[in-house]
Design a protein around this motif. Structure first.
Motif, PDB file in Angstrom:
ATOM      1  N   ILE A  43      19.157 -31.466  36.176  1.00 16.05           N
ATOM      2  CA  ILE A  43      20.225 -30.865  35.371  1.00 16.05           C
ATOM      3  C   ILE A  43      20.371 -31.566  34.023  1.00 16.05           C
ATOM      4  O   ILE A  43      20.581 -30.921  33.001  1.00 16.05           O
ATOM      5  CB  ILE A  43      21.577 -30.902  36.141  1.00 16.05           C
ATOM      6  N   SER A  44      20.216 -32.880  34.016  1.00 16.61           N
ATOM      7  CA  SER A  44      20.380 -33.641  32.784  1.00 16.61           C
ATOM      8  C   SER A  44      19.334 -33.255  31.729  1.00 16.61           C
ATOM      9  O   SER A  44      19.663 -33.017  30.574  1.00 16.61           O
ATOM     10  CB  SER A  44      20.323 -35.127  33.129  1.00 16.61           C
ATOM     11  N   SER A  45      18.055 -33.156  32.120  1.00 14.27           N
ATOM     12  CA  SER A  45      17.032 -32.796  31.129  1.00 14.27           C
ATOM     13  C   SER A  45      17.153 -31.320  30.741  1.00 14.27           C
ATOM     14  O   SER A  45      16.910 -30.963  29.587  1.00 14.27           O
ATOM     15  CB  SER A  45      15.624 -33.138  31.609  1.00 14.27           C
ATOM     16  N   ILE A  46      17.534 -30.471  31.687  1.00 13.41           N
ATOM     17  CA  ILE A  46      17.758 -29.055  31.363  1.00 13.41           C
ATOM     18  C   ILE A  46      18.883 -28.949  30.334  1.00 13.41           C
ATOM     19  O   ILE A  46      18.756 -28.271  29.318  1.00 13.41           O
ATOM     20  CB  ILE A  46      18.095 -28.229  32.626  1.00 13.41           C
ATOM     21  N   PHE A  47      19.984 -29.664  30.582  1.00 15.78           N
ATOM     22  CA  PHE A  47      21.118 -29.638  29.657  1.00 15.78           C
ATOM     23  C   PHE A  47      20.703 -30.135  28.278  1.00 15.78           C
ATOM     24  O   PHE A  47      21.067 -29.541  27.264  1.00 15.78           O
ATOM     25  CB  PHE A  47      22.287 -30.472  30.197  1.00 15.78           C
ATOM     26  N   ASP A  48      19.926 -31.235  28.226  1.00 18.70           N
ATOM     27  CA  ASP A  48      19.483 -31.783  26.933  1.00 18.70           C
ATOM     28  C   ASP A  48      18.708 -30.745  26.126  1.00 18.70           C
ATOM     29  O   ASP A  48      18.957 -30.564  24.933  1.00 18.70           O
ATOM     30  CB  ASP A  48      18.607 -33.027  27.133  1.00 18.70           C
ATOM     31  N   VAL A  49      17.773 -30.068  26.789  1.00 18.98           N
ATOM     32  CA  VAL A  49      16.951 -29.059  26.102  1.00 18.98           C
ATOM     33  C   VAL A  49      17.813 -27.873  25.664  1.00 18.98           C
ATOM     34  O   VAL A  49      17.752 -27.446  24.513  1.00 18.98           O
ATOM     35  CB  VAL A  49      15.783 -28.595  27.003  1.00 18.98           C
ATOM     36  N   VAL A  50      18.638 -27.364  26.573  1.00 16.22           N
ATOM     37  CA  VAL A  50      19.488 -26.214  26.250  1.00 16.22           C
ATOM     38  C   VAL A  50      20.446 -26.566  25.118  1.00 16.22           C
ATOM     39  O   VAL A  50      20.650 -25.778  24.183  1.00 16.22           O
ATOM     40  CB  VAL A  50      20.253 -25.731  27.520  1.00 16.22           C
ATOM     41  N   ASN A  51      21.013 -27.768  25.156  1.00 17.20           N
ATOM     42  CA  ASN A  51      21.933 -28.206  24.114  1.00 17.20           C
ATOM     43  C   ASN A  51      21.232 -28.276  22.757  1.00 17.20           C
ATOM     44  O   ASN A  51      21.749 -27.760  21.764  1.00 17.20           O
ATOM     45  CB  ASN A  51      22.540 -29.560  24.492  1.00 17.20           C
ATOM     46  N   LEU A  52      20.041 -28.892  22.721  1.00 17.08           N
ATOM     47  CA  LEU A  52      19.287 -28.973  21.460  1.00 17.08           C
ATOM     48  C   LEU A  52      18.933 -27.581  20.944  1.00 17.08           C
ATOM     49  O   LEU A  52      19.045 -27.307  19.755  1.00 17.08           O
ATOM     50  CB  LEU A  52      18.002 -29.781  21.648  1.00 17.08           C
ATOM     51  N   LEU A  53      18.487 -26.706  21.851  1.00 16.50           N
ATOM     52  CA  LEU A  53      18.141 -25.342  21.439  1.00 16.50           C
ATOM     53  C   LEU A  53      19.350 -24.633  20.846  1.00 16.50           C
ATOM     54  O   LEU A  53      19.246 -23.944  19.829  1.00 16.50           O
ATOM     55  CB  LEU A  53      17.589 -24.541  22.623  1.00 16.50           C
ATOM     56  N   SER A  54      20.511 -24.806  21.469  1.00 14.56           N
ATOM     57  CA  SER A  54      21.703 -24.112  20.979  1.00 14.56           C
ATOM     58  C   SER A  54      22.191 -24.693  19.649  1.00 14.56           C
ATOM     59  O   SER A  54      22.805 -23.992  18.855  1.00 14.56           O
ATOM     60  CB  SER A  54      22.813 -24.122  22.032  1.00 14.56           C
ATOM     61  N   LEU A  55      21.919 -25.973  19.391  1.00 11.68           N
ATOM     62  CA  LEU A  55      22.316 -26.598  18.120  1.00 11.68           C
ATOM     63  C   LEU A  55      21.314 -26.331  17.000  1.00 11.68           C
ATOM     64  O   LEU A  55      21.626 -26.496  15.829  1.00 11.68           O
ATOM     65  CB  LEU A  55      22.455 -28.116  18.299  1.00 11.68           C
ATOM     66  N   SER A  56      20.106 -25.918  17.379  1.00  8.75           N
ATOM     67  CA  SER A  56      19.050 -25.714  16.379  1.00  8.75           C
ATOM     68  C   SER A  56      19.231 -24.377  15.660  1.00  8.75           C
ATOM     69  O   SER A  56      20.098 -23.582  15.997  1.00  8.75           O
ATOM     70  CB  SER A  56      17.683 -25.753  17.066  1.00  8.75           C
ATOM     71  N   LYS A  57      18.346 -24.147  14.688  1.00 12.24           N
ATOM     72  CA  LYS A  57      18.368 -22.890  13.943  1.00 12.24           C
ATOM     73  C   LYS A  57      17.738 -21.741  14.735  1.00 12.24           C
ATOM     74  O   LYS A  57      17.799 -20.599  14.318  1.00 12.24           O
ATOM     75  CB  LYS A  57      17.592 -23.048  12.632  1.00 12.24           C
ATOM     76  N   LEU A  58      17.101 -22.066  15.872  1.00 13.56           N
ATOM     77  CA  LEU A  58      16.511 -21.016  16.709  1.00 13.56           C
ATOM     78  C   LEU A  58      17.599 -20.083  17.200  1.00 13.56           C
ATOM     79  O   LEU A  58      18.710 -20.522  17.494  1.00 13.56           O
ATOM     80  CB  LEU A  58      15.827 -21.632  17.930  1.00 13.56           C
ATOM     81  N   ASP A  59      17.286 -18.824  17.300  1.00 16.11           N
ATOM     82  CA  ASP A  59      18.245 -17.854  17.827  1.00 16.11           C
ATOM     83  C   ASP A  59      18.300 -18.015  19.344  1.00 16.11           C
ATOM     84  O   ASP A  59      17.462 -17.499  20.063  1.00 16.11           O
ATOM     85  CB  ASP A  59      17.819 -16.431  17.439  1.00 16.11           C
ATOM     86  N   TYR A  60      19.304 -18.748  19.803  1.00 10.65           N
ATOM     87  CA  TYR A  60      19.415 -19.083  21.224  1.00 10.65           C
ATOM     88  C   TYR A  60      19.445 -17.836  22.103  1.00 10.65           C
ATOM     89  O   TYR A  60      18.867 -17.816  23.181  1.00 10.65           O
ATOM     90  CB  TYR A  60      20.666 -19.934  21.456  1.00 10.65           C
ATOM     91  N   ILE A  83      15.524 -32.079  17.476  1.00 13.31           N
ATOM     92  CA  ILE A  83      16.105 -30.903  16.816  1.00 13.31           C
ATOM     93  C   ILE A  83      15.242 -30.473  15.621  1.00 13.31           C
ATOM     94  O   ILE A  83      15.145 -29.290  15.316  1.00 13.31           O
ATOM     95  CB  ILE A  83      17.578 -31.138  16.423  1.00 13.31           C
ATOM     96  N   LYS A  84      14.574 -31.428  14.961  1.00  8.44           N
ATOM     97  CA  LYS A  84      13.685 -31.083  13.837  1.00  8.44           C
ATOM     98  C   LYS A  84      12.560 -30.174  14.316  1.00  8.44           C
ATOM     99  O   LYS A  84      12.185 -29.230  13.628  1.00  8.44           O
ATOM    100  CB  LYS A  84      13.092 -32.346  13.206  1.00  8.44           C
TER     101      LYS A  84
END
Length: 99
Positions: free
Chosen positions: A17-34, A66-67
């Motif tokens: 859950i921790s690594s899933i959350f990290d990836v999902v969080n970064l994706l949602s903060l990035s410029k990618l269309d989540y 995030i970069k």
């Protein structure tokens, strides 16, 4: 329900859950269309791929931040990547695309 119509990506390959959350969080903060992310696939190596709604697959390297995600967002908007079905960033300082 309050979550109706809110599309979360399918997650496979990990129960950490921790690594899933990290990836999902970064994706949602990035410029990618989540909301365009259909699926996140984790691998035992610690690497992950994302599959977008338009079936484009993005292969992330083991080390990402995030970069990296913002960089992908920019690539997806470039004409030369418009027909790419797979964008592979696994090799440092290289972009491999398959059409």
């Amino acid at each position: 329900s309050e979550y109706e119509g809110f599309n979360l990506p399918t997650v496979t390959g990990s129960t950490d859950i921790s690594s899933i959350f990290d990836v999902v969080n970064l994706l949602s903060l990035s410029k990618l269309d989540y909301l365009s992310i259909y699926k996140i696939i984790f691998f035992k190596s610690g690497r992950f791929d994302i599959i977008l709604d338009n079936e484009v697959i993005i292969k992330f390297p083991i080390k990402y931040d995030i970069k990296t995600m913002n960089y992908i967002s920019n690539l997806l908007n470039e004409k030369k990547f418009a027909n790419s079905k797979i964008i592979d960033l696994r090799i440092k300082n290289r972009i491999i695309k398959y059409e």
